[in-house]
Design a protein around this motif. Structure first.
Motif, mmCIF file in Angstrom:
data_model
loop_
_atom_site.group_PDB
_atom_site.id
_atom_site.type_symbol
_atom_site.label_atom_id
_atom_site.label_comp_id
_atom_site.label_asym_id
_atom_site.label_seq_id
_atom_site.Cartn_x
_atom_site.Cartn_y
_atom_site.Cartn_z
ATOM 1 N N LEU A 142 -5.729 -5.467 11.070
ATOM 2 C CA LEU A 142 -5.078 -6.363 10.105
ATOM 3 C C LEU A 142 -4.743 -7.704 10.752
ATOM 4 O O LEU A 142 -4.907 -8.763 10.130
ATOM 5 C CB LEU A 142 -3.816 -5.710 9.537
ATOM 6 C CG LEU A 142 -4.000 -4.408 8.754
ATOM 7 C CD1 LEU A 142 -2.724 -4.050 8.005
ATOM 8 C CD2 LEU A 142 -5.164 -4.487 7.779
ATOM 9 N N ASN A 143 -4.283 -7.673 11.992
ATOM 10 C CA ASN A 143 -4.016 -8.928 12.700
ATOM 11 C C ASN A 143 -5.289 -9.743 12.899
ATOM 12 O O ASN A 143 -5.281 -10.975 12.760
ATOM 13 C CB ASN A 143 -3.363 -8.646 14.051
ATOM 14 C CG ASN A 143 -1.901 -8.238 13.969
ATOM 15 O OD1 ASN A 143 -1.278 -7.918 14.981
ATOM 16 N ND2 ASN A 143 -1.323 -8.234 12.778
ATOM 17 N N ARG A 174 -2.521 -2.055 12.996
ATOM 18 C CA ARG A 174 -2.083 -3.398 13.366
ATOM 19 C C ARG A 174 -3.220 -4.281 13.869
ATOM 20 O O ARG A 174 -3.363 -5.431 13.427
ATOM 21 C CB ARG A 174 -0.974 -3.321 14.435
ATOM 22 C CG ARG A 174 -0.379 -4.693 14.741
ATOM 23 C CD ARG A 174 0.647 -4.626 15.853
ATOM 24 N NE ARG A 174 1.214 -5.932 16.122
ATOM 25 C CZ ARG A 174 1.915 -6.230 17.196
ATOM 26 N NH1 ARG A 174 2.160 -5.292 18.117
ATOM 27 N NH2 ARG A 174 2.378 -7.452 17.381
ATOM 28 N N LEU A 223 -8.400 -1.681 3.873
ATOM 29 C CA LEU A 223 -7.237 -2.534 4.131
ATOM 30 C C LEU A 223 -7.603 -3.684 5.060
ATOM 31 O O LEU A 223 -7.119 -4.813 4.888
ATOM 32 C CB LEU A 223 -6.110 -1.710 4.744
ATOM 33 C CG LEU A 223 -5.252 -0.886 3.781
ATOM 34 C CD1 LEU A 223 -4.267 -0.014 4.562
ATOM 35 C CD2 LEU A 223 -4.498 -1.789 2.805
ATOM 36 N N GLY A 224 -8.447 -3.402 6.039
ATOM 37 C CA GLY A 224 -8.887 -4.473 6.931
ATOM 38 C C GLY A 224 -9.612 -5.579 6.183
ATOM 39 O O GLY A 224 -9.453 -6.767 6.502
ATOM 40 N N VAL A 251 0.650 -7.353 5.010
ATOM 41 C CA VAL A 251 0.359 -6.062 4.383
ATOM 42 C C VAL A 251 1.527 -5.138 4.690
ATOM 43 O O VAL A 251 1.872 -4.931 5.863
ATOM 44 C CB VAL A 251 -0.949 -5.454 4.911
ATOM 45 C CG1 VAL A 251 -1.209 -4.095 4.262
ATOM 46 C CG2 VAL A 251 -2.119 -6.399 4.674
ATOM 47 N N ALA A 263 -7.030 -7.510 3.942
ATOM 48 C CA ALA A 263 -6.085 -8.301 4.733
ATOM 49 C C ALA A 263 -6.554 -9.733 4.935
ATOM 50 O O ALA A 263 -5.727 -10.624 5.189
ATOM 51 C CB ALA A 263 -5.858 -7.638 6.090
ATOM 52 N N LEU A 278 1.375 -6.954 9.801
ATOM 53 C CA LEU A 278 1.582 -5.601 9.279
ATOM 54 C C LEU A 278 3.064 -5.256 9.284
ATOM 55 O O LEU A 278 3.739 -5.365 10.301
ATOM 56 C CB LEU A 278 0.825 -4.581 10.127
ATOM 57 C CG LEU A 278 1.107 -3.097 9.799
ATOM 58 C CD1 LEU A 278 0.713 -2.763 8.369
ATOM 59 C CD2 LEU A 278 0.413 -2.175 10.803
ATOM 60 N N ASP A 330 -1.255 -12.734 3.537
ATOM 61 C CA ASP A 330 -0.498 -13.096 4.736
ATOM 62 C C ASP A 330 0.153 -11.885 5.399
ATOM 63 O O ASP A 330 0.360 -11.877 6.619
ATOM 64 C CB ASP A 330 0.591 -14.103 4.362
ATOM 65 C CG ASP A 330 0.014 -15.366 3.754
ATOM 66 O OD1 ASP A 330 -0.745 -16.059 4.452
ATOM 67 O OD2 ASP A 330 0.305 -15.644 2.572
ATOM 68 N N ALA A 341 -3.580 -11.094 8.958
ATOM 69 C CA ALA A 341 -2.387 -10.624 8.246
ATOM 70 C C ALA A 341 -1.426 -9.921 9.200
ATOM 71 O O ALA A 341 -1.840 -9.229 10.126
ATOM 72 C CB ALA A 341 -2.777 -9.672 7.118
ATOM 73 N N ARG A 397 0.850 -1.205 0.000
ATOM 74 C CA ARG A 397 0.000 0.000 0.000
ATOM 75 C C ARG A 397 0.882 1.250 0.000
ATOM 76 O O ARG A 397 1.622 1.524 0.948
ATOM 77 C CB ARG A 397 -0.909 -0.007 1.232
ATOM 78 C CG ARG A 397 -1.762 1.248 1.391
ATOM 79 C CD ARG A 397 -2.840 1.367 0.316
ATOM 80 N NE ARG A 397 -3.636 2.585 0.493
ATOM 81 C CZ ARG A 397 -3.395 3.732 -0.151
ATOM 82 N NH1 ARG A 397 -2.374 3.834 -1.003
ATOM 83 N NH2 ARG A 397 -4.181 4.770 0.048
#
Length: 328
Positions: free
Chosen positions: A92-93, A89, A68-69, A78, A72, A99, A76, A97, A7
């Motif tokens: 995404l976690n 973080r 992005l969320g 981002v 993700a 970060l 695996d 994924a 990104r």
């Protein structure tokens, strides 16, 4: 197969340094057989869009934090190289994924599974729960074309060949014009390639001088391999110049370049021309610095050797090695 989402944005107003780093990561990831997707703007960076296409990287529109969320969930890791996005973080976690976040000092700072600050400045970073912090120019992601130029480096033997390259598009037209006048006022012979948007005003050259205006393109690394002196902003291009081993005179355009600019000048990796405002107010200082560099080949090559020893071009590989460790 590891799936990576990149990104970053590039445009005439913000420059293309973030996208250049994304391309470096895409090249390394694709060589490892990873599946790579890019999300972001590529305005004014058609050659980077072409390079991503050559690599088989999918291109998605710019994703905000919420998007992005969602993206993700299908990757695996981002990797975010963006100074205007917020904390990422946790969402995404939760989507599964890891970060990776690139920052430049306080700019773009956010908690991440892997934080990368590849600048020359080495500022201390307050703890924020990020378990892996990769700091320093060893982790600078540089494109293959830049690393190839390092191997092909061959300065000239005649009048110095100069490249003037200042990102940020037409916004910095007057600054580029000021730099060209400072070069002209040295009175020394040179040939200068001026790579700029916005059609800066080319001054009437002194005897033995020549200015050539061209749009920024894919040939920059090849030009740098044969350049005796680069006049540049202090963003991502600074680390590219160090890697290739090009003597450089820097102008600091924006606040997020200040730490790298000061570190490069203090460590003798480049000469300082000041900020854009200082250049406009006192062009004689820039003229003096440029005159000394143009006249002293030995000093230029000593500076270039120190810079090349600082940035080796293996940063993208080191960062992706860390990603593999986190994903195990």
């Amino acid at each position: 197969m590891t799936r990576l989402l990149l990104r970053a944005d590039g445009s005439g107003s913000i420059g293309i340094g973030h996208v250049a780093r994304a391309v470096a990561f895409a090249e390394e990831a694709c060589e490892r057989g990873w599946d790579v997707t890019f999300s972001g703007l590529l305005d004014g960076a058609d050659w980077f869009a072409d390079r991503l296409g050559e690599l088989g990287v999918r291109h998605l529109p710019p994703a905000d934090e919420a998007a992005l969320g969602q993206l993700a969930a299908d990757v695996d890791a981002v990797l975010v190289d963006h100074y205007d996005l917020g904390e990422l973080r946790q969402p995404l976690n939760r989507a599964g994924a890891a970060l990776v976040s690139l920052e430049g000092g306080t700019f773009g700072r956010r908690a991440a599974d892997i934080v990368v600050d590849a600048g020359l400045h080495g500022e201390p970073r307050p703890p924020d729960g990020s378990p892996v912090v990769l700091s320093g120019p060893r982790f600078a992601p540089l494109r293959r074309a830049v690393v190839d130029a390092r191997e092909q480096r061959q300065p000239g033997s005649g009048p110095p060949r100069v490249v003037v390259v200042v990102g940020g598009g037409a916004l910095w037209r007057d600054t580029v014009t000021g730099l060209l006048r400072a070069l002209r006022d040295t009175g020394l012979p040179f040939t200068a390639d001026v790579l700029a948007h916005g059609e800066p005003e080319l001054p009437e050259p002194a005897p033995g001088q020549r200015f050539q205006l061209a749009k920024p393109d894919t040939e920059l690394p090849k030009r740098l391999a044969a350049t005796d002196l680069a006049v540049s902003a202090a963003g991502v291009t600074l680390l590219e110049l160090c890697c290739v081993g090009v003597p450089a005179a820097l102008v600091c355009l924006v606040d997020n370049q200040r730490a790298g600019y000061l570190a490069a000048v203090e460590r003798g990796l480049a000469a300082g021309l000041g900020t854009a405002g200082e250049l406009a107010a006192s062009p004689a200082h820039a003229t003096g610095v440029l005159a000394r560099l143009l006249a002293d080949r030995v000093a230029r090559e000593r500076m270039a050797a120190d810079a090349a020893a600082t940035v080796d071009g293996r940063g993208a590989a080191r960062v992706l090695d860390a990603v593999e460790d986190v994903l195990r």
